[in-house]
Design a protein around this motif. Structure first.
Motif, PDB file in Angstrom:
ATOM      1  N   PRO A  59       0.837  -1.209   0.000  1.00  0.00           N
ATOM      2  CA  PRO A  59       0.000   0.000   0.000  1.00  0.00           C
ATOM      3  C   PRO A  59       0.869   1.256   0.000  1.00  0.00           C
ATOM      4  N   VAL A  60       0.372   2.291  -0.626  1.00  0.00           N
ATOM      5  CA  VAL A  60       1.081   3.574  -0.685  1.00  0.00           C
ATOM      6  C   VAL A  60       0.204   4.623  -0.011  1.00  0.00           C
ATOM      7  N   SER A  61       0.749   5.287   0.981  1.00  0.00           N
ATOM      8  CA  SER A  61       0.001   6.355   1.647  1.00  0.00           C
ATOM      9  C   SER A  61       0.735   7.671   1.421  1.00  0.00           C
ATOM     10  N   ALA A  62       0.699   8.126   0.183  1.00  0.00           N
ATOM     11  CA  ALA A  62       1.357   9.377  -0.197  1.00  0.00           C
ATOM     12  C   ALA A  62       0.495  10.054  -1.251  1.00  0.00           C
ATOM     13  N   ASP A  63       0.757  11.340  -1.451  1.00  0.00           N
ATOM     14  CA  ASP A  63       0.035  12.083  -2.478  1.00  0.00           C
ATOM     15  C   ASP A  63       0.648  11.859  -3.853  1.00  0.00           C
ATOM     16  N   ARG A  64       1.988  11.888  -3.891  1.00  0.00           N
ATOM     17  CA  ARG A  64       2.686  11.711  -5.171  1.00  0.00           C
ATOM     18  C   ARG A  64       3.861  10.760  -4.979  1.00  0.00           C
ATOM     19  N   ILE A  65       4.294  10.153  -6.097  1.00  0.00           N
ATOM     20  CA  ILE A  65       5.406   9.207  -6.062  1.00  0.00           C
ATOM     21  C   ILE A  65       6.304   9.451  -7.271  1.00  0.00           C
ATOM     22  N   ALA A 135       0.200   9.311  -6.634  1.00  0.00           N
ATOM     23  CA  ALA A 135       0.500   7.987  -6.069  1.00  0.00           C
ATOM     24  C   ALA A 135      -0.708   7.065  -6.179  1.00  0.00           C
ATOM     25  N   PRO A 136      -0.486   5.821  -6.604  1.00  0.00           N
ATOM     26  CA  PRO A 136      -1.578   4.850  -6.611  1.00  0.00           C
ATOM     27  C   PRO A 136      -1.859   4.387  -5.178  1.00  0.00           C
ATOM     28  N   ARG A 137      -2.923   3.659  -4.994  1.00  0.00           N
ATOM     29  CA  ARG A 137      -3.229   3.144  -3.653  1.00  0.00           C
ATOM     30  C   ARG A 137      -2.252   2.053  -3.240  1.00  0.00           C
ATOM     31  N   ARG A 138      -1.736   1.332  -4.247  1.00  0.00           N
ATOM     32  CA  ARG A 138      -0.753   0.285  -3.951  1.00  0.00           C
ATOM     33  C   ARG A 138       0.164   0.081  -5.152  1.00  0.00           C
ATOM     34  N   ASN A 150      16.372 -11.376 -16.692  1.00  0.00           N
ATOM     35  CA  ASN A 150      15.849 -11.154 -15.338  1.00  0.00           C
ATOM     36  C   ASN A 150      15.312  -9.738 -15.245  1.00  0.00           C
ATOM     37  N   ALA A 151      14.145  -9.577 -14.648  1.00  0.00           N
ATOM     38  CA  ALA A 151      13.555  -8.250 -14.493  1.00  0.00           C
ATOM     39  C   ALA A 151      12.706  -8.211 -13.242  1.00  0.00           C
ATOM     40  N   THR A 152      12.744  -7.067 -12.565  1.00  0.00           N
ATOM     41  CA  THR A 152      11.833  -6.787 -11.460  1.00  0.00           C
ATOM     42  C   THR A 152      10.975  -5.628 -11.906  1.00  0.00           C
ATOM     43  N   LEU A 153       9.729  -5.917 -12.232  1.00  0.00           N
ATOM     44  CA  LEU A 153       8.797  -4.903 -12.722  1.00  0.00           C
ATOM     45  C   LEU A 153       8.022  -4.320 -11.543  1.00  0.00           C
ATOM     46  N   VAL A 154       7.903  -2.997 -11.505  1.00  0.00           N
ATOM     47  CA  VAL A 154       7.175  -2.305 -10.448  1.00  0.00           C
ATOM     48  C   VAL A 154       6.262  -1.277 -11.091  1.00  0.00           C
ATOM     49  N   SER A 155       4.978  -1.284 -10.689  1.00  0.00           N
ATOM     50  CA  SER A 155       4.031  -0.321 -11.254  1.00  0.00           C
ATOM     51  C   SER A 155       4.430   1.094 -10.841  1.00  0.00           C
ATOM     52  N   ALA A 156       4.360   2.004 -11.805  1.00  0.00           N
ATOM     53  CA  ALA A 156       4.791   3.392 -11.532  1.00  0.00           C
ATOM     54  C   ALA A 156       3.597   4.312 -11.493  1.00  0.00           C
TER      55      ALA A 156
END
Length: 156
Positions: A59-65, A135-138, A150-156
């Motif tokens: 979970p992300v508890s921020a306004d922007r990322i 920022a998304p919710r998660r 090899n890759a580690t994908l993270v939603s932006a």
């Protein structure tokens, strides 16, 4: 009768040394709160460090990322926090891209023609400059290996 015992000098010297040591420790303690990005970075690092294909959400508890290949920053009100990944680089993935479909669970072979095209898409995503976004919710994370890439994908 009014003489000081011989060991009192040693006691005063010992108390002085201990007092200076305690003062040094007190002055070296951090005066700021820890970065709010710490738990987020830890979750991403756990997925990235996995010896197997892995997925995760946080979970992300921020306004922007601001998500880059080596670090993440979050902004909440007037507070900005930054953290660096221990197991980078990660691949920031934007919604609507081919990498997004892989992040959401599609096998890379159904989205990309070759492992080379998958690798190239990951390189381009890592080289894209990080920008502030709402920022998304998660955040969703996925580590995978496909035909030696090899890759580690993270939603932006």
């Amino acid at each position: 009768m009014f003489d000081l015992p011989a060991e009192s000098v040693y006691v005063w010297f010992g108390v002085s040394v201990v007092s200076v040591a305690v003062l040094g420790v007190a002055l070296s303690l951090p005066t700021t709160t820890p970065a709010a990005t710490g738990p987020l970075t830890t979750s991403i690092d756990r997925v990235a460090a996995s010896p197997y294909n892995a997925t995760g959400e946080h979970p992300v508890s921020a306004d922007r990322i601001k998500l880059g290949s080596q670090r993440v920053a979050t902004e909440t009100g007037d507070t900005v926090s930054h953290s660096t990944f221990s197991y980078g680089p990660i691949t920031p993935v934007s919604r609507g891209t081919a990498l997004w479909r892989v992040l959401q669970g599609a096998p890379p072979g159904t989205v990309f023609d070759t492992a080379r095209s998958f690798e190239q898409a990951c390189i381009e995503a890592r080289e894209t400059p990080a920008t502030w976004r709402p920022a998304p919710r998660r955040l969703t994370m996925r580590k995978l290996t496909w035909e030696g890439v090899n890759a580690t994908l993270v939603s932006a």
